[in-house]
Design a protein around this motif. Structure first.
Motif, PDB file in Angstrom:
ATOM      1  N   TYR A 148      -8.555  -2.587   6.415  1.00 55.00           N
ATOM      2  CA  TYR A 148      -8.362  -3.621   7.708  1.00 55.00           C
ATOM      3  C   TYR A 148      -8.941  -3.088   9.136  1.00 55.00           C
ATOM      4  O   TYR A 148      -8.892  -3.858  10.069  1.00 55.00           O
ATOM      5  N   SER A 149      -9.391  -1.934   9.162  1.00 53.04           N
ATOM      6  CA  SER A 149      -9.677  -1.391  10.521  1.00 53.04           C
ATOM      7  C   SER A 149     -10.975  -2.185  11.054  1.00 53.04           C
ATOM      8  O   SER A 149     -11.140  -2.012  12.216  1.00 53.04           O
ATOM      9  N   HIS A 150     -11.785  -2.924  10.201  1.00 57.23           N
ATOM     10  CA  HIS A 150     -13.018  -3.555  10.763  1.00 57.23           C
ATOM     11  C   HIS A 150     -12.812  -4.630  11.595  1.00 57.23           C
ATOM     12  O   HIS A 150     -13.243  -5.260  12.440  1.00 57.23           O
ATOM     13  N   VAL A 151     -11.290  -5.095  11.515  1.00 59.45           N
ATOM     14  CA  VAL A 151     -10.837  -6.310  12.287  1.00 59.45           C
ATOM     15  C   VAL A 151     -10.399  -5.942  13.716  1.00 59.45           C
ATOM     16  O   VAL A 151     -10.365  -6.727  14.664  1.00 59.45           O
ATOM     17  N   LEU A 152     -10.056  -4.408  13.823  1.00 59.14           N
ATOM     18  CA  LEU A 152      -9.445  -4.144  15.173  1.00 59.14           C
ATOM     19  C   LEU A 152     -10.643  -4.226  16.320  1.00 59.14           C
ATOM     20  O   LEU A 152      -9.602  -4.595  17.452  1.00 59.14           O
TER      21      LEU A 152
ATOM     22  N   LEU B   7      -5.556   1.063   6.944  1.00 62.87           N
ATOM     23  CA  LEU B   7      -6.418   1.373   7.954  1.00 62.87           C
ATOM     24  C   LEU B   7      -7.758   1.289   7.517  1.00 62.87           C
ATOM     25  O   LEU B   7      -8.713   0.618   8.023  1.00 62.87           O
ATOM     26  N   ASN B   8      -8.140   1.807   6.001  1.00 63.62           N
ATOM     27  CA  ASN B   8      -9.358   1.859   5.428  1.00 63.62           C
ATOM     28  C   ASN B   8      -9.883   0.469   5.247  1.00 63.62           C
ATOM     29  O   ASN B   8     -10.983  -0.050   5.399  1.00 63.62           O
TER      30      ASN B   8
ATOM     31  N   HIS C  37       0.893  -1.168   0.079  1.00 68.16           N
ATOM     32  CA  HIS C  37       0.009  -0.141  -0.004  1.00 68.16           C
ATOM     33  C   HIS C  37       1.060   1.097  -0.057  1.00 68.16           C
ATOM     34  O   HIS C  37       1.767   1.398   0.832  1.00 68.16           O
ATOM     35  N   ALA C  38       0.625   2.265  -0.901  1.00 66.78           N
ATOM     36  CA  ALA C  38       1.372   3.568  -0.769  1.00 66.78           C
ATOM     37  C   ALA C  38       1.177   4.334   0.286  1.00 66.78           C
ATOM     38  O   ALA C  38       1.911   5.115   0.745  1.00 66.78           O
ATOM     39  N   GLU C  39      -0.016   4.179   1.154  1.00 64.14           N
ATOM     40  CA  GLU C  39      -0.123   5.086   2.295  1.00 64.14           C
ATOM     41  C   GLU C  39      -0.679   4.226   3.447  1.00 64.14           C
ATOM     42  O   GLU C  39      -1.442   3.181   3.059  1.00 64.14           O
TER      43      GLU C  39
END
Length: 50
Positions: free
Chosen positions: A17-21, A14-15, A7-9
Motif C-alpha cells: 500500500y505504500s504507493h498510496v502514501l 507497506l510494500n 498480514h504476518a509482517e
C-alpha cells in the motif's frame, strides 16, 4: 493495519500500500494549509478573534 488485513509482517502491508502514501501526504498538507488560512482569516491584525 497489518493485523486487520491479516498480514504476518508490517513489511507486507507497506510494500502493498505504500504507493498510496504520496497522494495522502499531499492531501494532508493541503488540508493543513487550508485550516491555517481559515484560522488566520478569523483573527485580526491585533490577534483578536473576529
Amino acid at each position: 493495519m497489518s493485523e486487520r488485513f491479516g498480514h504476518a509482517e508490517v513489511g507486507i502491508t507497506l510494500n502493498t500500500y505504500s504507493h498510496v502514501l504520496p497522494n495522502m501526504q499531499k492531501r494532508l498538507a493541503d488540508n493543513f494549509e487550508n485550516s491555517i488560512q481559515i484560522e488566520n482569516s478569523s483573527i485580526d491584525k491585533k490577534g483578536k478573534i473576529l
